[in-house]
Design an enzyme around this catalytic site. Structure first.
Site, PDB file in Angstrom:
ATOM      1  N   VAL A  24       0.835  -1.208   0.000  1.00 40.71           N
ATOM      2  CA  VAL A  24       0.000   0.000   0.000  1.00 40.71           C
ATOM      3  C   VAL A  24       0.872   1.260   0.000  1.00 40.71           C
ATOM      4  O   VAL A  24       0.611   2.211  -0.748  1.00 40.71           O
ATOM      5  CB  VAL A  24      -0.968   0.001   1.205  1.00 40.71           C
ATOM      6  N   VAL A  28      10.437   9.391   3.462  1.00 41.33           N
ATOM      7  CA  VAL A  28       9.910   8.028   3.559  1.00 41.33           C
ATOM      8  C   VAL A  28      10.743   7.309   4.602  1.00 41.33           C
ATOM      9  O   VAL A  28      11.970   7.295   4.520  1.00 41.33           O
ATOM     10  CB  VAL A  28      10.002   7.280   2.211  1.00 41.33           C
ATOM     11  N   LYS A  39      -5.430  -1.419  10.417  1.00 42.65           N
ATOM     12  CA  LYS A  39      -6.654  -1.921  11.046  1.00 42.65           C
ATOM     13  C   LYS A  39      -6.419  -2.385  12.473  1.00 42.65           C
ATOM     14  O   LYS A  39      -7.215  -2.110  13.361  1.00 42.65           O
ATOM     15  CB  LYS A  39      -7.173  -3.117  10.222  1.00 42.65           C
ATOM     16  N   GLY A  92     -11.024  -1.155   2.474  1.00 46.14           N
ATOM     17  CA  GLY A  92     -10.013  -0.955   1.428  1.00 46.14           C
ATOM     18  C   GLY A  92     -10.281   0.303   0.622  1.00 46.14           C
ATOM     19  O   GLY A  92     -10.101   1.417   1.102  1.00 46.14           O
ATOM     20  N   GLU A  96      -2.772 -10.726   4.020  1.00 43.77           N
ATOM     21  CA  GLU A  96      -1.860 -10.087   4.970  1.00 43.77           C
ATOM     22  C   GLU A  96      -0.528 -10.825   4.933  1.00 43.77           C
ATOM     23  O   GLU A  96      -0.446 -11.970   4.486  1.00 43.77           O
ATOM     24  CB  GLU A  96      -2.440 -10.171   6.384  1.00 43.77           C
ATOM     25  N   ASP A 128      -8.395 -10.154  10.743  1.00 46.44           N
ATOM     26  CA  ASP A 128      -8.441  -8.946   9.911  1.00 46.44           C
ATOM     27  C   ASP A 128      -9.875  -8.415   9.804  1.00 46.44           C
ATOM     28  O   ASP A 128     -10.125  -7.225  10.015  1.00 46.44           O
ATOM     29  CB  ASP A 128      -7.875  -9.272   8.525  1.00 46.44           C
ATOM     30  N   LYS A 135     -11.745  -4.853  11.230  1.00 44.02           N
ATOM     31  CA  LYS A 135     -12.564  -3.949  10.404  1.00 44.02           C
ATOM     32  C   LYS A 135     -13.965  -3.799  10.990  1.00 44.02           C
ATOM     33  O   LYS A 135     -14.540  -2.707  10.954  1.00 44.02           O
ATOM     34  CB  LYS A 135     -12.632  -4.487   8.977  1.00 44.02           C
ATOM     35  N   GLY A 167      -6.008  -4.716  -1.839  1.00 41.30           N
ATOM     36  CA  GLY A 167      -5.143  -4.512  -3.000  1.00 41.30           C
ATOM     37  C   GLY A 167      -4.453  -3.163  -2.958  1.00 41.30           C
ATOM     38  O   GLY A 167      -4.892  -2.235  -2.285  1.00 41.30           O
TER      39      GLY A 167
HETATM   40  N1  HSE Z   1      -5.894  -8.830   3.789  1.00 40.55           N
HETATM   41  C1  HSE Z   1      -6.924  -7.848   3.659  1.00 40.55           C
HETATM   42  C2  HSE Z   1      -8.071  -8.451   2.862  1.00 40.55           C
HETATM   43  C3  HSE Z   1      -6.385  -6.637   2.977  1.00 40.55           C
HETATM   44  O1  HSE Z   1      -7.870  -9.515   2.260  1.00 40.55           O
HETATM   45  O2  HSE Z   1      -9.154  -7.892   2.857  1.00 40.55           O
HETATM   46  C4  HSE Z   1      -7.274  -5.452   3.003  1.00 40.55           C
HETATM   47  O3  HSE Z   1      -7.555  -5.025   4.289  1.00 40.55           O
END
Ligand code: HSE
Length: 378
Positions: free
Chosen positions: A12, A31, A89, A118, A174, A185, A189, A286
């Site tokens: 990302v 950076v 997240k 995303g 991930e 994950d 979220k 992505g």
């Molecule tokens: N690994 C996460 C997914 C990436 O597959 O949704 C995006 O948060």
């Protein structure tokens, strides 16, 4: 001109760097990362102090992921008066109250739209809804990797391991894919989304989570024979003053909108009193979709966005005893609890009478069967 310190240059972070370099209104000055990229216009540093001590840097974009050192860097940047944009997240879900409170104390803004959904403008949609309406439930497919795996298992009849490798190669998974397949994950979220939607701060450890690690092609064949699709769904409902929150594989009818969500797409939504059911479909994972939403957050800050998505974060406990459904349970270790609640058999699997989410997940946690798979039947 917005001057940015960018932390992390992975999938990302690299995408964000690329998008910002195409713009005139923002500039990546530093950076901070471990990689040694070629052709870098920004100053590359491993010394985070250069970023927080630079008065020209107004915004820190944190795309390292994980807790360490991301949390330390974000906290120090806020204390140095920098606004934060992050897609992290885990960090936001685990430290929600602490970071939102610290932002107020420091007079800075935190934005994290890319952390849930995303590329979908989901948190911003919740915040807009809450200006007029009251959200009663949020739900949906919030993890691209697991949706990709389940979709391929249903449509291409492949086994779990082969398709997980493909999801990793495509950049959806991930770094440690157990975060995806075991539901952590999507849990993060859901927590962020529900906290924003309901103005609460829920304890992450109280969210019941069951992932898809143990699903087999034979389970999928059974579901398809009954016209059902298995999806990993996140759910949270507000019931009076109480809130439920859970993640579980869920069997949905073949004609439902969720069944039509293919590959790595997400479908997330809310129910609200006036707006009714609103669903958002799009790229939930992505490089570029996520980078897109990070840049949108930067633009919002540049244009004067001066608040978080929610103005309160009341501490609550999760009340999963208020939600119930029948479950598909495939186990080689049935016990009296399961047999007493069994209403039917699908081959070797047990179909339960309605059971509360809290009771079903508590039973699964104590099961001695490492191959156990369960799914709620909607
Ligand atoms: N690994 C996460 C997914 C990436 O597959 O949704 C995006 O948060």
């Amino acid at each position: 001109m917005m001057n940015i310190g960018l932390l992390g240059l992975g999938t990302v972070g690299g995408g964000v760097y690329e998008l910002i370099n195409q713009r005139e209104d923002m500039n990546v000055k530093y950076v901070c990362c471990l990689e040694e990229p070629q052709g870098m216009r920004a100053i590359l540093t491993r010394d985070f102090n250069r970023i927080i001590n630079d008065p020209e840097i107004d915004t820190v974009v944190e795309l390292m992921g994980g807790m360490n050192p991301a949390k330390d860097y974000v906290v120090r940047a806020m204390r140095a008066g920098k606004n934060i944009v992050t897609a992290n997240k885990l960090l936001i879900a685990e430290c929600y109250e602490e970071l939102t409170q610290l932002a107020i104390e420091c007079g800075v803004i935190v934005r994290c739209t890319a952390a849930a959904g995303g590329g979908i403008p989901w948190l911003t949609a919740i915040a807009r809804c809450n200006r007029v309406d009251k959200i009663s439930a949020i739900y949906g497919i919030m993890n691209g990797t697991t949706n990709f795996i389940l979709d391929m298992m249903h449509r291409k009849k492949v086994e779990f391991d082969a398709i997980l490798r493909q999801a990793q190669q495509l950049g959806y998974a991930e770094r440690d894919p157990s975060a995806d397949v075991d539901g952590h994950d999507i849990r993060n979220k859901l927590i962020i989304s529900a906290n924003v939607a309901f103005g609460v701060s829920m304890p992450p450890s109280e969210v019941d989570v069951f992932g898809i690690r143990n699903i087999r092609q034979a389970d999928v064949a059974t579901f398809l024979s009954k016209g059902l699709y298995c999806k990993l769904l996140a759910s949270s409902q507000r019931m009076g003053g109480k809130v439920t929150a859970y993640i579980e594989p869920t069997l949905v009818p073949g004609e439902s909108p969720e069944a039509a969500v293919h590959e790595n797409f997400n479908l997330i939504g809310y129910d609200a009193r006036f707006a009714g059911r609103q669903s958002f479909y799009g790229q939930g994972a992505g490089r570029y979709p996520t980078a897109y939403n990070v840049v949108e957050d930067l633009l919002d800050l540049n244009q004067g966005e001066a608040s978080f998505y929610a103005d309160k974060a009341d501490q609550i406990h999760i009340s999963n005893e208020l939600a119930a459904s029948s479950y598909y349970v495939r186990t080689s270790k049935p016990d009296a609890w399961l047999q007493e609640r069994t209403a039917a058999r699908w081959g070797e699997a047990y179909i339960t009478k309605p059971v509360t989410v809290k009771a079903m997940h508590a039973w699964a946690r104590q099961s001695a069967d490492p191959e156990l798979f369960l799914a709620a039947i909607r």
